[in-house]
Motif scaffolding. Structure first.
Motif, PDB file in Angstrom:
ATOM      1  N   LEU A 106      -8.519 -30.424  60.200  1.00 17.14           N
ATOM      2  CA  LEU A 106      -7.583 -30.493  59.085  1.00 17.14           C
ATOM      3  C   LEU A 106      -8.155 -29.864  57.816  1.00 17.14           C
ATOM      4  CD1 LEU A 106      -6.083 -34.071  59.549  1.00 17.14           C
ATOM      5  CD2 LEU A 106      -5.064 -31.874  60.182  1.00 17.14           C
ATOM      6  N   LEU A 107      -9.478 -29.775  57.718  1.00 19.88           N
ATOM      7  CA  LEU A 107     -10.104 -29.147  56.553  1.00 19.88           C
ATOM      8  C   LEU A 107      -9.980 -27.631  56.597  1.00 19.88           C
ATOM      9  CD1 LEU A 107     -13.392 -31.260  56.343  1.00 19.88           C
ATOM     10  CD2 LEU A 107     -11.356 -31.487  54.909  1.00 19.88           C
ATOM     11  N   TYR A 108      -9.588 -27.082  57.738  1.00 24.28           N
ATOM     12  CA  TYR A 108      -9.531 -25.630  57.907  1.00 24.28           C
ATOM     13  C   TYR A 108      -8.110 -25.182  58.249  1.00 24.28           C
ATOM     14  CZ  TYR A 108     -14.543 -26.437  58.330  1.00 24.28           C
ATOM     15  OH  TYR A 108     -15.840 -26.847  58.104  1.00 24.28           O
ATOM     16  N   SER A 109      -7.121 -25.914  57.771  1.00 21.58           N
ATOM     17  CA  SER A 109      -5.740 -25.539  58.071  1.00 21.58           C
ATOM     18  C   SER A 109      -5.258 -24.373  57.213  1.00 21.58           C
ATOM     19  CB  SER A 109      -4.814 -26.751  57.878  1.00 21.58           C
ATOM     20  OG  SER A 109      -4.876 -27.206  56.538  1.00 21.58           O
ATOM     21  N   GLN A 110      -5.826 -24.219  56.007  1.00 18.25           N
ATOM     22  CA  GLN A 110      -5.470 -23.111  55.122  1.00 18.25           C
ATOM     23  C   GLN A 110      -6.758 -22.488  54.583  1.00 18.25           C
ATOM     24  OE1 GLN A 110      -2.598 -24.210  52.124  1.00 18.25           O
ATOM     25  NE2 GLN A 110      -1.478 -25.562  53.516  1.00 18.25           N
ATOM     26  N   LEU A 111      -7.034 -21.264  54.982  1.00 24.64           N
ATOM     27  CA  LEU A 111      -8.302 -20.613  54.630  1.00 24.64           C
ATOM     28  C   LEU A 111      -8.045 -19.323  53.866  1.00 24.64           C
ATOM     29  CD1 LEU A 111     -10.415 -21.022  57.901  1.00 24.64           C
ATOM     30  CD2 LEU A 111     -10.521 -22.382  55.813  1.00 24.64           C
ATOM     31  N   ASP A 112      -8.629 -19.236  52.680  1.00 35.16           N
ATOM     32  CA  ASP A 112      -8.613 -18.016  51.879  1.00 35.16           C
ATOM     33  C   ASP A 112     -10.036 -17.459  51.866  1.00 35.16           C
ATOM     34  OD1 ASP A 112      -8.299 -15.956  50.141  1.00 35.16           O
ATOM     35  OD2 ASP A 112      -7.834 -17.180  48.382  1.00 35.16           O
ATOM     36  N   THR A 148      -3.096 -22.706  59.855  1.00 32.59           N
ATOM     37  CA  THR A 148      -1.728 -22.225  59.640  1.00 32.59           C
ATOM     38  C   THR A 148      -1.667 -21.058  58.663  1.00 32.59           C
ATOM     39  OG1 THR A 148      -1.382 -23.866  57.881  1.00 32.59           O
ATOM     40  CG2 THR A 148      -0.743 -24.493  60.129  1.00 32.59           C
ATOM     41  N   LYS A 149      -2.603 -20.981  57.724  1.00 34.21           N
ATOM     42  CA  LYS A 149      -2.619 -19.894  56.747  1.00 34.21           C
ATOM     43  C   LYS A 149      -3.999 -19.263  56.713  1.00 34.21           C
ATOM     44  CE  LYS A 149       0.962 -21.829  53.724  1.00 34.21           C
ATOM     45  NZ  LYS A 149       1.322 -22.197  52.330  1.00 34.21           N
ATOM     46  N   LEU A 150      -4.046 -17.941  56.839  1.00 24.71           N
ATOM     47  CA  LEU A 150      -5.323 -17.217  56.878  1.00 24.71           C
ATOM     48  C   LEU A 150      -5.218 -15.974  56.015  1.00 24.71           C
ATOM     49  CD1 LEU A 150      -8.171 -16.791  58.042  1.00 24.71           C
ATOM     50  CD2 LEU A 150      -7.108 -15.583  59.969  1.00 24.71           C
ATOM     51  N   ASP A 151      -6.161 -15.835  55.083  1.00 29.33           N
ATOM     52  CA  ASP A 151      -6.245 -14.668  54.214  1.00 29.33           C
ATOM     53  C   ASP A 151      -7.580 -13.977  54.457  1.00 29.33           C
ATOM     54  OD1 ASP A 151      -6.233 -12.746  52.248  1.00 29.33           O
ATOM     55  OD2 ASP A 151      -5.519 -14.068  50.657  1.00 29.33           O
ATOM     56  N   LEU A 152      -7.537 -12.807  55.080  1.00 28.40           N
ATOM     57  CA  LEU A 152      -8.727 -12.003  55.353  1.00 28.40           C
ATOM     58  C   LEU A 152      -8.773 -10.754  54.477  1.00 28.40           C
ATOM     59  CD1 LEU A 152      -8.888 -12.151  59.263  1.00 28.40           C
ATOM     60  CD2 LEU A 152     -10.572 -13.098  57.696  1.00 28.40           C
ATOM     61  N   VAL A 161       1.385 -19.394  60.202  1.00 25.93           N
ATOM     62  CA  VAL A 161       2.638 -19.119  59.504  1.00 25.93           C
ATOM     63  C   VAL A 161       2.431 -18.123  58.368  1.00 25.93           C
ATOM     64  CG1 VAL A 161       3.634 -21.352  60.087  1.00 25.93           C
ATOM     65  CG2 VAL A 161       2.341 -21.097  57.966  1.00 25.93           C
ATOM     66  N   SER A 162       1.170 -17.881  57.980  1.00 22.24           N
ATOM     67  CA  SER A 162       0.872 -16.932  56.911  1.00 22.24           C
ATOM     68  C   SER A 162      -0.376 -16.142  57.266  1.00 22.24           C
ATOM     69  CB  SER A 162       0.663 -17.663  55.572  1.00 22.24           C
ATOM     70  OG  SER A 162       0.276 -16.758  54.554  1.00 22.24           O
ATOM     71  N   ARG A 202       4.218 -15.270  66.766  1.00 24.79           N
ATOM     72  CA  ARG A 202       5.672 -15.252  66.681  1.00 24.79           C
ATOM     73  C   ARG A 202       6.204 -16.210  65.618  1.00 24.79           C
ATOM     74  NH1 ARG A 202       7.886 -12.819  71.353  1.00 24.79           N
ATOM     75  NH2 ARG A 202       6.359 -11.227  71.978  1.00 24.79           N
ATOM     76  N   GLY A 203       5.397 -17.180  65.175  1.00 29.76           N
ATOM     77  CA  GLY A 203       5.848 -18.124  64.163  1.00 29.76           C
ATOM     78  C   GLY A 203       5.545 -17.721  62.736  1.00 29.76           C
ATOM     79  N   LEU A 204       5.047 -16.513  62.513  1.00 21.30           N
ATOM     80  CA  LEU A 204       4.690 -16.074  61.166  1.00 21.30           C
ATOM     81  C   LEU A 204       5.902 -16.074  60.238  1.00 21.30           C
ATOM     82  CD1 LEU A 204       2.203 -13.049  61.348  1.00 21.30           C
ATOM     83  CD2 LEU A 204       1.792 -15.331  60.435  1.00 21.30           C
TER      84      LEU A 204
END
Length: 531
Positions: free
Chosen positions: A257-263, A287-291, A317-318, A340-342
């Motif tokens: 849960l600490l890694y559900s949204q990563l920038d 669910t969200k990843l910014d590379l 999703v992102s 497919r869920g993006l």
């Protein structure tokens, strides 16, 4: 260009551009493009300029030197450079270090040219610099004319490294104990006094340990829910370091849960192939990843990204991969296959995706926000995607030079994108009155960017008549538009909050001042440089 100073230092201007995220001018043009940063400062009017409020550019030099100073020539709206990095080579790959940074939004101390910030001492020869810009606090985007690197080929002496650098003041307490000149007997007294202070400090520390539990034990005595709540406030690097302290914290720091949204963009200089096993072992709820900006210069490959998507892509999703050189057609195809869920996809400046790879967009039917700035997308796959993604709300198509036959795209938007809220068509030269008529069918459109498109008075009247819910309108560079047409938009669009009339030759500063008085709810931007 390389020359020597009076001190024997090597002064050289940038000789190449290795990488950049965006630029103001179009591909293949001369004005306001990043290559203008090469060489010594030029005359006003041909300086480099940038197309985003947070950009980066990597410049190379002919000779690797030990850095003594860097001079940045900001010729237009100075104050945008916020970070300066240096790159050097190691046997196992390149390394980056931060030489200087300024808090985003902080005004520079002065705007004198050239701008030469105080740098961190680096004992490595450098041949490439990286400049990061943030122009959110400025009136317009910063123009860069040149970058000069001053250094020496051989390792400099400590005195040479410290010349001109501010030194940290000594501790006030230590300074009080050490007079300028000490006799031998006085020196012994001062040493005994310092030793006594150290002994008392150790005794006080031992006493506090007996009376109070250690921070670690106090933390571990808390319920795990509270600890996890604390851990959720840590950045990724701090979380990784804390996991090395003990087994219990390692288990808690590995909570998915600490890694559900990563920038990961702030850690672009640390990301390499090791990020794949790290994320697959911890980020099962991702669910969200910014590379964005990550993995260039061979640090990541398309195979690494595909392996990551095969493990974690189903929940995403992102996804943002702005300015990633390794993101190619294979990565695009795997994105369409596993994600497919993006709902959000940003491919800004992903130049390696070409031709048929964009057909994979048609499988991402749940997308609501798509940014294809400066990509090589073409009209056919884009129109097909728009007809499938009926919930599309935000679409960015700035500087897509291969996007011909734009009327196919605008027709698809008018027929299938009833929920479209924002559309960026910045520097799309193929636009005409017919395309704009299709766009008017998007009755929920709130933000429209028509920058550097030769719109006329009638086009603005169409917007004022059919899109009265407009909140943001960019018509910069519309030299044919007259003030009467602009005012029709201001008067008929009561929700308008931002209007950009920069470089509109027929709109004067006096007229803008009057509008700001009559329509205080709307922020009107104007930046103009006469030819």
């Amino acid at each position: 260009m390389v020359c020597s100073s009076d001190d024997g230092d090597l002064e050289q201007y940038a000789s190449s551009v290795a990488h950049f995220s965006s630029q103001y001018g179009g591909e293949g043009t001369i004005s306001y493009t990043v290559p203008n940063i090469i060489g010594p400062p030029s005359q006003p009017g041909v300086e480099g300029d940038f197309a985003s409020s947070a950009v980066l550019v990597n410049v190379g030099f002919d000779t690797a030197v030990y850095v003594l100073s860097v001079r940045v020539f900001e010729c237009y709206h100075p104050g945008g450079v916020c970070r300066l990095w240096a790159r050097w080579e190691e046997p196992d790959g390149p390394r980056w270090t931060l030489l200087w940074r300024r808090r985003p939004g902080a005004q520079p101390e002065d705007h004198r040219q050239p701008f030469s910030p105080p740098l961190k001492i680096l004992r490595r020869p450098v041949r490439q610099l990286r400049l990061e810009l943030n122009c959110d606090h400025l009136g317009y985007y910063t123009g860069l004319d040149a970058v000069q690197l001053v250094g020496c080929v051989r390792p400099p002496s400590p005195a040479r490294l410290l010349r001109g650098r501010p030194l940290r003041p000594l501790s006030a307490r230590l300074f009080a104990l050490m007079p300028t000149v000490l006799q031998p007997e006085e020196l012994q007294d001062r040493v005994r006094e310092l030793a006594e202070l150290g002994r008392k400090a150790e005794e006080e520390e031992r006493r506090q340990r007996r009376e109070c539990p250690t921070p670690d034990s106090a933390l571990l005595q808390l319920p795990e829910e509270i600890i996890c709540r604390v851990l959720s406030c840590l950045d990724l690097v701090s979380l990784s370091r804390l996991s090395l302290t003990c087994r219990h914290l390692h288990r808690l720091c590995s909570d998915p849960l600490l890694y559900s949204q990563l920038d990961l963009q702030p850690y672009w200089h640390l990301v390499d192939t090791s990020i794949v096993p790290f994320l697959t072992s911890r980020a099962s709820c991702l669910t969200k990843l910014d590379l964005s900006w990550c993995g260039n210069y061979g640090a990541l490959s398309d195979a690494d990204f595909c392996n990551l998507l095969s493990e974690l892509g189903s929940r995403l999703v992102s996804l943002r991969v702005d300015a990633c050189d390794w993101f190619n057609g294979l990565c695009m195809e795997w994105t369409g296959l596993f994600c497919r869920g993006l709902e959000e996809l940003s491919l800004r400046s992903c130049r390696a995706v070409v031709d048929d790879a964009f057909w994979s967009l048609q499988y991402l039917c749940n997308l609501r926000r798509v940014d294809l700035y400066r990509t090589q997308v073409t009209a056919a796959p884009l129109a097909t995607f728009i007809r499938n993604a009926t919930g599309l709300q935000h679409l960015g198509l700035g500087l897509c030079e291969r996007l011909q036959r734009l009327w196919h795209v605008c027709e698809a938007l008018g027929e299938c994108s009833a929920d479209l809220r924002s559309l960026v068509l910045w520097k799309q030269r193929e636009l005409s009155w017919a395309e704009l008529r299709h766009i008017q069918s998007c009755r929920r459109l709130e933000e429209l960017d028509l920058g550097w498109w030769m719109i006329q008075d009638g086009d603005l009247q169409l917007i004022a008549e059919h899109n009265r819910q407009m909140q943001q309108l960019d018509i910069l560079g519309a030299s044919l538009v007259r003030p009467e047409a602009v005012e029709s938009v201001l008067s008929r669009c009561p929700d308008l909050r931002l209007l950009d009339v920069s470089f509109c030759a027929q709109v004067s500063e006096a007229q803008v001042a009057l509008w700001r008085h009559l329509y205080p709810h709307c922020s009107i931007k104007r930046s103009y440089r006469p030819a």
